[in-house]
Scaffold this motif. Structure first.
Motif, short mmCIF file in Angstrom:
data_model
loop_
_atom_site.label_atom_id
_atom_site.label_comp_id
_atom_site.label_asym_id
_atom_site.label_seq_id
_atom_site.Cartn_x
_atom_site.Cartn_y
_atom_site.Cartn_z
N LEU A 86 38.11 42.50 47.72
CA LEU A 86 37.91 41.08 47.44
C LEU A 86 37.10 40.92 46.16
O LEU A 86 36.28 41.77 45.82
CB LEU A 86 37.17 40.39 48.58
CG LEU A 86 37.83 40.41 49.95
CD1 LEU A 86 36.95 39.70 50.98
CD2 LEU A 86 39.21 39.77 49.91
N MET A 87 37.35 39.83 45.47
CA MET A 87 36.54 39.49 44.30
C MET A 87 36.38 37.98 44.24
O MET A 87 37.15 37.24 44.86
CB MET A 87 37.17 40.03 43.01
CG MET A 87 38.48 39.39 42.62
SD MET A 87 39.12 40.00 41.03
CE MET A 87 37.90 39.35 39.89
N THR A 101 44.43 34.59 54.23
CA THR A 101 45.79 34.69 53.74
C THR A 101 45.90 36.05 53.05
O THR A 101 44.88 36.69 52.77
CB THR A 101 46.14 33.58 52.73
OG1 THR A 101 45.68 33.95 51.42
CG2 THR A 101 45.53 32.24 53.13
N PRO A 102 47.10 36.52 52.79
CA PRO A 102 47.23 37.80 52.08
C PRO A 102 46.68 37.76 50.66
O PRO A 102 46.56 38.80 50.02
CB PRO A 102 48.75 38.02 52.06
CG PRO A 102 49.27 37.20 53.20
CD PRO A 102 48.40 36.00 53.24
N TRP A 103 46.31 36.54 50.20
CA TRP A 103 45.86 36.43 48.81
C TRP A 103 44.45 35.88 48.67
O TRP A 103 43.91 35.86 47.57
CB TRP A 103 46.87 35.55 48.03
CG TRP A 103 48.23 36.15 48.09
CD1 TRP A 103 49.28 35.77 48.87
CD2 TRP A 103 48.66 37.32 47.40
NE1 TRP A 103 50.34 36.62 48.70
CE2 TRP A 103 49.99 37.58 47.79
CE3 TRP A 103 48.07 38.18 46.46
CZ2 TRP A 103 50.73 38.65 47.30
CZ3 TRP A 103 48.79 39.25 45.97
CH2 TRP A 103 50.10 39.48 46.38
N HIS A 135 46.55 40.21 41.83
CA HIS A 135 46.01 39.22 42.75
C HIS A 135 46.44 37.83 42.32
O HIS A 135 46.80 37.60 41.16
CB HIS A 135 44.49 39.32 42.89
CG HIS A 135 43.70 39.02 41.66
ND1 HIS A 135 43.49 39.92 40.64
CD2 HIS A 135 43.02 37.89 41.29
CE1 HIS A 135 42.72 39.38 39.71
NE2 HIS A 135 42.44 38.15 40.08
N VAL A 136 46.44 36.93 43.28
CA VAL A 136 46.78 35.53 43.03
C VAL A 136 45.50 34.72 43.12
O VAL A 136 44.77 34.81 44.11
CB VAL A 136 47.81 35.02 44.05
CG1 VAL A 136 48.03 33.52 43.89
CG2 VAL A 136 49.13 35.76 43.90
N ASP A 137 45.22 33.97 42.08
CA ASP A 137 44.02 33.13 42.04
C ASP A 137 44.46 31.73 41.66
O ASP A 137 44.90 31.49 40.52
CB ASP A 137 43.02 33.68 41.03
CG ASP A 137 41.64 33.05 41.16
OD1 ASP A 137 41.52 32.04 41.87
OD2 ASP A 137 40.68 33.56 40.54
N VAL A 192 39.14 36.06 46.56
CA VAL A 192 40.57 36.37 46.49
C VAL A 192 40.79 37.85 46.77
O VAL A 192 39.90 38.69 46.57
CB VAL A 192 41.16 35.98 45.12
CG1 VAL A 192 41.12 34.47 44.94
CG2 VAL A 192 40.44 36.67 43.98
N THR A 193 41.99 38.17 47.21
CA THR A 193 42.34 39.53 47.62
C THR A 193 43.03 40.26 46.47
O THR A 193 44.05 39.79 45.95
CB THR A 193 43.27 39.49 48.84
OG1 THR A 193 42.63 38.75 49.88
CG2 THR A 193 43.58 40.89 49.33
#
Length: 435
Positions: A192-193, A122-124, A147-149, A131-132
């Protein structure tokens, strides 16, 4: 080896950086210019980045698509903006190329990258655990990340805004991105993280190629004694080596000629690695469970039947594992499990350096001594079955621990089985994400 003349031609005759291209197919080649910037040649067209054209596109983002090639740390990211779309292709946390394409071209492009082994995320988030992070910059000094987590939006890695739902979090993130872009911020990096909150497993859209399911685990009986435990531990590693063929390998399961590409994909110094470990390569080809000999310990059984374990993992698959270089040398392999039947540590040198003759009672059988991740047999006392106590070892250790009572000594086979089961449980979760 890449065809450098061909790639130089694709780059218009300009200087290139002589490193293997991340992607090299007939229609699509990703390579690096002499200044280490990514370049993309797609259907004979060279893309260097249309940053100025992208900056003039102010229409809001109505839809995103993100594909990832995790092992190679590559991404394809698309922003649909009305009749046009912004296509970012690049290296995660590295160089990328931005281009404008017609929105009608997006689906064929995505199909191409899926055929090149990119996986839909996904974009996130690329996976449930990764997560992106999108980094935007304005000029040379203004920087902003988002970023969205889970159900939270995180800005600049520390400013977290909880929302009622994931959908609300994504909407808020998009709103803030739009505001930043209107203020002149442009995409600089995508990386990414590790996630801190639960995230959904990305699902490929309808029509995308189905992901090949991972084969089921082999049925391995629970061992009834230390000898069967050795056999079971080896069987678990053999099974994992076969079922998940990317991002790791067990050296003893390799065919030196047929598996050369697999070694190269994981270990940058493949020739050095295969030469250093030539006695271990393919060692289990004819190995199989045998009857233990009279008065044979489970360690002696392991040495006689299997000889060694050299399990090598890619850096993208080592999360949660205590890793070290085999033999304490770059090129020896990035490992969490290296057991050497013939011993691989010069204990005499340590005794001489420390003056501690008590250390002569140890036999170091596991790699990682320089990193404090090694194991040794304490030979001061043994069990009635001839098993020695297993203790942690590293080069900085001083006095030996208190002697273990013979009846409390855990046989090597039982120790190995428990350790292999624990390590492969973690590794399989990582490997499933990249296989």
């Amino acid at each position: 080896m890449a065809n450098w003349t061909r790639i130089e031609k694709l780059n218009g005759g300009e200087r290139i950086y002589y490193i293997d291209p991340p992607i090299d197919s007939k229609e699509e080649v990703w390579f690096f210019s002499g200044d280490s910037r990514l370049r993309v040649s797609s259907d004979g067209v060279l893309y260097k980045g249309d940053e100025e054209k992208v900056a003039r596109l102010t229409a809001p983002v109505t839809e995103r698509f993100s594909l990832y090639k995790l092992l190679d740390q590559l991404f394809v990211d698309v922003e649909i903006r009305g009749e046009q779309a912004v296509l970012h292709r690049g290296v995660l946390n590295g160089s990328s190329v931005a281009a404008l394409v017609a929105s009608s071209e997006v689906e064929p492009l995505l199909a191409r990258y899926r055929a090149l082994s990119f996986r839909d995320g996904t974009p996130w988030n690329a996976t449930k655990k990764q997560v992106t992070v999108r980094e935007y910059r304005k000029g040379s000094s203004d920087k902003w990340t988002v970023h969205v987590d889970g159900t939270s939006v995180i800005e600049n890695m520390r400013q977290e805004t909880p929302t009622p739902s994931r959908e609300a979090a994504i909407a808020l993130a998009e709103k803030r991105i739009q505001a930043k872009q209107k203020a002149g911020f442009r995409t600089y990096l995508i990386e990414l993280m590790g996630a801190r909150h639960p995230n959904p497993e990305p699902k490929p859209p309808k029509g995308a190629p189905a992901r090949k399911p991972v084969a089921k685990k082999a049925a391995i009986a629970k061992p009834k004694n230390a000898f069967e435990a050795v056999d079971a531990a080896v069987a678990i590693l053999k099974d994992l080596h076969t079922r998940l063929p990317k991002a790791h390998f067990v050296t003893e399961c390799l065919d030196a000629k047929k598996d050369r590409e697999r070694v190269t994909s994981v270990e940058n110094h493949a020739s050095f690695f295969l030469d250093v470990h030539k006695q271990r390569v393919g060692r289990w080809k004819t190995a199989k469970p045998r009857a233990p000999k009279k008065n044979e310990s489970s360690w002696d059984y392991f040495v006689r039947v299997y000889g060694s374990i050299t399990w090598i993992l890619d850096g993208q698959a080592d999360e949660g594992l205590a890793m070290f270089y085999c033999g304490n040398v770059t090129g020896g392999g990035w490992s969490c499990l290296e057991i050497v039947g013939e011993g691989d540590y010069e204990l005499d040198d340590l005794v001489e350096a420390t003056g501690n003759e008590e250390l002569e009672q140890l036999f170091v059988f596991h790699g990682g001594w320089h990193d404090g991740k090694s194991w040794a047999f304490d030979q001061r006392v043994s069990s009635p079955e001839g098993e020695y106590a297993i203790i942690p070892f590293d080069e900085s250790m001083g006095a030996l621990p208190r002697r273990m009572k013979p009846e409390r000594i855990v046989p090597f086979g039982d120790w190995l089985y428990k350790r292999v089961a624990s390590l492969t449980r973690v590794a399989e979760r990582n490997l499933r994400e990249v296989n």
